[in-house]
Design a protein around this motif. Structure first.
Motif, short mmCIF file in Angstrom:
data_model
loop_
_atom_site.label_atom_id
_atom_site.label_comp_id
_atom_site.label_asym_id
_atom_site.label_seq_id
_atom_site.Cartn_x
_atom_site.Cartn_y
_atom_site.Cartn_z
N GLU A 155 0.85 -1.19 0.00
CA GLU A 155 0.00 0.00 0.00
C GLU A 155 0.88 1.23 0.00
OE1 GLU A 155 -3.20 2.36 2.87
OE2 GLU A 155 -2.31 0.47 3.54
N ARG A 156 0.63 2.14 -0.92
CA ARG A 156 1.30 3.44 -0.93
C ARG A 156 0.37 4.44 -0.26
NH1 ARG A 156 6.72 2.38 -2.34
NH2 ARG A 156 6.47 0.16 -2.82
N THR A 157 0.78 4.91 0.90
CA THR A 157 -0.08 5.72 1.75
C THR A 157 0.09 7.20 1.45
OG1 THR A 157 1.59 5.77 3.50
CG2 THR A 157 -0.03 3.99 3.57
N VAL A 158 -0.91 7.98 1.81
CA VAL A 158 -0.87 9.43 1.65
C VAL A 158 -1.03 10.07 3.02
CG1 VAL A 158 -1.76 9.29 -0.70
CG2 VAL A 158 -3.35 9.60 1.21
N PRO A 159 -0.60 11.33 3.16
CA PRO A 159 -0.66 11.97 4.48
C PRO A 159 -2.08 12.00 5.04
CG PRO A 159 0.75 13.23 3.01
CD PRO A 159 0.08 12.18 2.17
N GLY A 160 -2.21 11.47 6.24
CA GLY A 160 -3.46 11.53 6.96
C GLY A 160 -4.50 10.49 6.58
N GLU A 161 -4.19 9.60 5.63
CA GLU A 161 -5.18 8.64 5.17
C GLU A 161 -4.56 7.25 5.06
OE1 GLU A 161 -8.32 9.17 4.61
OE2 GLU A 161 -8.38 11.35 4.75
N ARG A 162 -5.38 6.23 5.25
CA ARG A 162 -4.98 4.85 5.01
C ARG A 162 -6.16 4.12 4.37
NH1 ARG A 162 -0.82 6.73 6.44
NH2 ARG A 162 0.78 5.86 7.81
#
Length: 364
Positions: free
Chosen positions: A250-257
């Motif tokens: 999983e490539r995550t983004v700031p503040g989200e999963r």
């Protein structure tokens, strides 16, 4: 040959894929000889130097001196690293990722003219970045907490070929394992068991249906992703499998999963996180614009101006941002250069990054 090219050559020639000690020794000795800064080396092997007023806001130039294992063509007979210059580029393991940026930061740290009011200028080169940020995490645990940081990972060639941009966000990486358990049985009587592969396939279907998180950072959209990257189950062709494992990237983004925990709603399925490298988001537009101004000035003659961009790869900026440091990423490497058998860095970009780092320090 410019100072930054020569210093990059010296750094790259030092092996540091199994043991970073010699490279750390070189950086520490150079800083002690070339500057009057306060230089420290912690027990993990990180090298940190500080100059300027310690009661002012702190600006760190951050890199790492470990590298991934070299290809055979990148090593010499005595175990050193090959460094070659041709067609305006330096070739060798670590030129792009990221000893070139470390060299540029060392020289900028030495040469920047700081006003009496600050900032406190910090140079840091960490160990173990390629092993998930071992050095950065150890330094943070010991109190390393600059207010701002320019992390010298690659940002060249994102908005246009050859342009050194400023990354205000990057993705993180969460690697996990989904384990499906069932009950073994003879394959001639499948109804007498519980097929773990089928349960794993149900989990894969659930993962495939997940929405990818997306956020905006200073006008840049950063979109995550989730992908099943492996599946392993079964012991023999005539046995109903009792266990099956699925690996997930999983490539995550700031503040989200992504809500991967949903797979545990399936009977017999468990989910475990194996690695979680944090994403990075710059939380100060003024700082981003300050770095961008320095980048523009350093490449004023270029056909295209640098831009604020996002970056797909996790870096030590993620750990620093998670700990409260305002970060951007700006560095030598171009997409596709790091970790390759033909790894290289543009000499022009090496010199440009020196100008960017020095410019940020002097206009901070």
């Amino acid at each position: 040959m410019s100072d930054v090219t020569e210093l990059t050559r010296e750094l790259v020639s030092i092996p540091s894929h199994e043991d970073e000690t010699e490279a750390g020794d070189f950086i520490e000795d150079w800083l002690r000889a070339e500057t009057d800064a306060d230089v420290t080396r912690d027990e993990t092997g990180n090298v940190v130097a500080r100059r300027g007023p310690d009661d002012a806001a702190s600006l760190a130039l951050v890199g790492h001196h470990d590298v991934v294992p070299p290809a055979d063509s990148q090593t010499t007979a005595d175990g050193g690293y090959v460094v070659e210059e041709r067609d305006g580029r330096l070739y060798g393991r670590g030129t792009a990722d990221m000893k070139g940026a470390v060299a540029a930061a060392m020289l900028a740290f030495r040469d920047a003219t700081l006003p009496d009011s600050g900032p406190e200028l910090v140079f840091a080169s960490f160990v173990g970045e390629e092993q998930g940020g071992v050095g950065a995490r150890a330094a943070i645990d010991r109190g390393f907490a600059p207010d701002y940081a320019v992390v010298g990972e690659g940002s060249t060639g994102y908005s246009a070929p050859g342009v050194t941009d400023v990354a205000v966000a990057h993705k993180g990486r969460r690697g996990s394992t989904v384990t499906a358990r069932g009950a073994a049985a003879h394959a001639s009587e499948p109804e007498s068991g519980e097929n773990a592969v089928y349960r794993a396939c149900d989990a894969v279907d659930a993962i495939r249906d997940l929405d990818f998180p997306s956020v905006e950072v200073l006008g840049e959209e950063v979109r995550g992703s989730v992908a099943v990257t492996g599946i392993d189950g079964g012991s023999a062709w005539n046995v109903i499998p009792e266990e099956c494992e699925v690996t997930v990237d999983e490539r995550t983004v700031p503040g989200e999963r992504a809500p991967l925990e949903r797979v545990e709603e399936i009977e017999g399925v468990e989910w475990a996180v194996d690695q979680d490298l944090p994403p990075m988001r710059c939380d100060d537009e003024d700082f981003a614009e300050t770095v961008l101004d320095a980048a523009r000035e350093a490449q004023a003659e270029a056909e295209s101006a640098p831009k604020l961009v996002s970056k797909p790869h996790a870096t030590d900026a993620g750990w620093l941002a998670e700990a409260g440091t305002t970060c951007v990423v700006c560095g030598v490497a171009e997409p596709g250069e790091a970790h390759t058998k033909d790894e290289s860095a543009s000499v022009e970009v090496l010199e440009r990054c020196y100008e960017v780092y020095r410019g940020v320090a002097e206009r901070f």
